[in-house]
Design a protein around this motif. Structure first.
Motif, mmCIF file in Angstrom:
data_model
loop_
_atom_site.group_PDB
_atom_site.id
_atom_site.type_symbol
_atom_site.label_atom_id
_atom_site.label_comp_id
_atom_site.label_asym_id
_atom_site.label_seq_id
_atom_site.Cartn_x
_atom_site.Cartn_y
_atom_site.Cartn_z
ATOM 1 N N HIS A 41 6.166 -5.336 11.406
ATOM 2 C CA HIS A 41 5.332 -4.141 11.413
ATOM 3 C C HIS A 41 4.621 -3.848 10.093
ATOM 4 C CE1 HIS A 41 6.408 -3.008 15.456
ATOM 5 N NE2 HIS A 41 7.663 -3.307 15.168
ATOM 6 N N CYS A 42 4.830 -4.650 9.061
ATOM 7 C CA CYS A 42 4.201 -4.415 7.758
ATOM 8 C C CYS A 42 2.684 -4.502 7.893
ATOM 9 C CB CYS A 42 4.697 -5.423 6.722
ATOM 10 S SG CYS A 42 3.915 -5.218 5.110
ATOM 11 N N GLN A 43 2.011 -3.378 7.684
ATOM 12 C CA GLN A 43 0.563 -3.318 7.881
ATOM 13 C C GLN A 43 -0.220 -4.081 6.815
ATOM 14 O OE1 GLN A 43 -0.354 0.839 8.265
ATOM 15 N NE2 GLN A 43 0.628 0.967 10.260
ATOM 16 N N ALA A 44 0.333 -4.180 5.613
ATOM 17 C CA ALA A 44 -0.359 -4.880 4.523
ATOM 18 C C ALA A 44 0.029 -6.359 4.460
ATOM 19 C CB ALA A 44 -0.065 -4.202 3.191
ATOM 20 N N HIS A 45 0.931 -6.787 5.328
ATOM 21 C CA HIS A 45 1.393 -8.180 5.379
ATOM 22 C C HIS A 45 1.942 -8.654 4.027
ATOM 23 C CE1 HIS A 45 -0.242 -8.439 9.393
ATOM 24 N NE2 HIS A 45 -1.370 -7.941 8.922
ATOM 25 N N VAL A 46 2.744 -7.803 3.396
ATOM 26 C CA VAL A 46 3.316 -8.159 2.095
ATOM 27 C C VAL A 46 4.756 -8.652 2.216
ATOM 28 C CG1 VAL A 46 1.808 -6.573 0.861
ATOM 29 C CG2 VAL A 46 4.087 -5.809 1.537
ATOM 30 N N MET B 229 7.166 -0.564 -4.147
ATOM 31 C CA MET B 229 8.112 -1.679 -4.042
ATOM 32 C C MET B 229 9.123 -1.416 -2.926
ATOM 33 S SD MET B 229 9.518 -4.510 -5.513
ATOM 34 C CE MET B 229 9.078 -4.515 -7.219
ATOM 35 N N PRO B 230 9.036 -2.161 -1.818
ATOM 36 C CA PRO B 230 10.102 -2.090 -0.821
ATOM 37 C C PRO B 230 11.394 -2.666 -1.415
ATOM 38 C CG PRO B 230 8.123 -3.084 0.095
ATOM 39 C CD PRO B 230 7.940 -3.019 -1.390
ATOM 40 N N ILE B 231 12.461 -1.903 -1.319
ATOM 41 C CA ILE B 231 13.763 -2.322 -1.840
ATOM 42 C C ILE B 231 14.752 -2.349 -0.680
ATOM 43 C CG2 ILE B 231 15.649 -1.738 -3.406
ATOM 44 C CD1 ILE B 231 13.518 -0.376 -5.177
ATOM 45 N N PHE B 232 15.424 -3.475 -0.514
ATOM 46 C CA PHE B 232 16.342 -3.641 0.607
ATOM 47 C C PHE B 232 17.749 -3.178 0.223
ATOM 48 C CE2 PHE B 232 12.708 -6.088 1.600
ATOM 49 C CZ PHE B 232 12.578 -5.955 2.968
ATOM 50 N N GLY C 99 17.565 0.139 6.150
ATOM 51 C CA GLY C 99 17.833 -1.095 5.433
ATOM 52 C C GLY C 99 16.806 -1.404 4.371
ATOM 53 N N VAL C 100 15.719 -0.624 4.346
ATOM 54 C CA VAL C 100 14.682 -0.803 3.321
ATOM 55 C C VAL C 100 14.136 0.571 2.951
ATOM 56 C CG1 VAL C 100 12.862 -1.241 5.029
ATOM 57 C CG2 VAL C 100 12.559 -2.036 2.689
ATOM 58 N N LYS C 101 14.008 0.794 1.672
ATOM 59 C CA LYS C 101 13.434 2.044 1.150
ATOM 60 C C LYS C 101 12.274 1.691 0.246
ATOM 61 C CE LYS C 101 16.216 5.275 2.713
ATOM 62 N NZ LYS C 101 15.761 6.390 3.512
ATOM 63 N N LEU C 102 11.236 2.486 0.295
ATOM 64 C CA LEU C 102 10.068 2.234 -0.532
ATOM 65 C C LEU C 102 10.177 3.024 -1.832
ATOM 66 C CD1 LEU C 102 7.299 0.751 -0.482
ATOM 67 C CD2 LEU C 102 6.335 2.976 0.033
ATOM 68 N N HIS C 103 10.155 2.314 -2.943
ATOM 69 C CA HIS C 103 10.117 2.953 -4.257
ATOM 70 C C HIS C 103 8.658 3.076 -4.656
ATOM 71 C CE1 HIS C 103 10.921 3.959 -8.409
ATOM 72 N NE2 HIS C 103 10.077 2.998 -8.754
ATOM 73 N N GLU C 104 8.231 4.283 -4.970
ATOM 74 C CA GLU C 104 6.856 4.528 -5.375
ATOM 75 C C GLU C 104 6.836 4.852 -6.865
ATOM 76 O OE1 GLU C 104 4.716 6.661 -1.779
ATOM 77 O OE2 GLU C 104 6.734 7.468 -2.123
ATOM 78 N N GLU C 105 6.351 3.920 -7.654
ATOM 79 C CA GLU C 105 6.268 4.123 -9.094
ATOM 80 C C GLU C 105 5.127 5.073 -9.446
ATOM 81 O OE1 GLU C 105 7.426 3.940 -12.926
ATOM 82 O OE2 GLU C 105 8.503 3.141 -11.209
ATOM 83 N N SER D 166 0.811 -1.223 0.000
ATOM 84 C CA SER D 166 0.000 0.000 0.000
ATOM 85 C C SER D 166 0.844 1.273 0.000
ATOM 86 C CB SER D 166 -0.930 0.005 1.214
ATOM 87 O OG SER D 166 -0.161 0.081 2.410
ATOM 88 N N GLY D 167 2.155 1.134 0.170
ATOM 89 C CA GLY D 167 3.024 2.312 0.195
ATOM 90 C C GLY D 167 2.971 3.078 1.498
ATOM 91 N N CYS D 168 2.686 2.408 2.593
ATOM 92 C CA CYS D 168 2.505 3.080 3.888
ATOM 93 C C CYS D 168 3.819 3.519 4.544
ATOM 94 C CB CYS D 168 1.712 2.197 4.840
ATOM 95 S SG CYS D 168 2.617 0.737 5.414
ATOM 96 N N HIS D 169 4.943 2.996 4.087
ATOM 97 C CA HIS D 169 6.282 3.322 4.608
ATOM 98 C C HIS D 169 6.543 2.765 6.011
ATOM 99 C CE1 HIS D 169 7.529 6.132 1.377
ATOM 100 N NE2 HIS D 169 6.230 6.368 1.299
ATOM 101 N N THR D 170 5.677 1.893 6.525
ATOM 102 C CA THR D 170 5.893 1.338 7.865
ATOM 103 C C THR D 170 7.180 0.529 7.925
ATOM 104 O OG1 THR D 170 3.520 1.276 8.245
ATOM 105 C CG2 THR D 170 4.884 -0.061 9.701
#
Length: 115
Positions: free
Chosen positions: A84-89, A58-61, A37-43, A13-17
């Protein structure tokens, strides 16, 4: 056996949690604020086909990710981003098991981060 993190980016969902949880974890270990250690790429949202829209996150490690080695050594079951991933992805486990899950569904990425 090598461990990894499977990302089901179809449902992110792109929540950045994941980023926030990692930033807090790393700050306890002395890393400067903003290092993660993880950054969210938002296309972003875009149209594919006549009636279909998509929003890719896309979470990128990064190389800072050690799968929360210190946390895991203290008996935790999973890295903080997964917990802590709220969307359980995000799913943590043995690479062989995660590879089976990867083969069953598209729009996933498997990270093996062991050094």
């Amino acid at each position: 056996m090598a461990k990894g993190i499977l990302v089901d980016y179809e449902w992110c969902s792109g929540c950045h949690t994941c980023e926030m949880a990692c930033t807090v974890e790393l700050s306890h270990r002395g890393f400067p604020e903003g290092h993660c250690g993880v950054k969210l790429h938002e296309e972003g949202v875009y149209q594919i086909g006549e009636d279909k829209w998509t929003d890719i996150n896309m979470p990128i490690f990064t190389d800072l990710c050690d799968q929360c080695a210190e946390r895991m050594a203290q008996g935790e079951a999973e890295p903080t981003c997964v917990k802590h991933c709220q969307a359980h992805v995000l799913k943590y486990g043995d690479i062989a098991d995660l590879a089976k899950d990867l083969a069953e569904k598209p729009k996933q990425v498997l990270y093996c981060l062991e050094k």
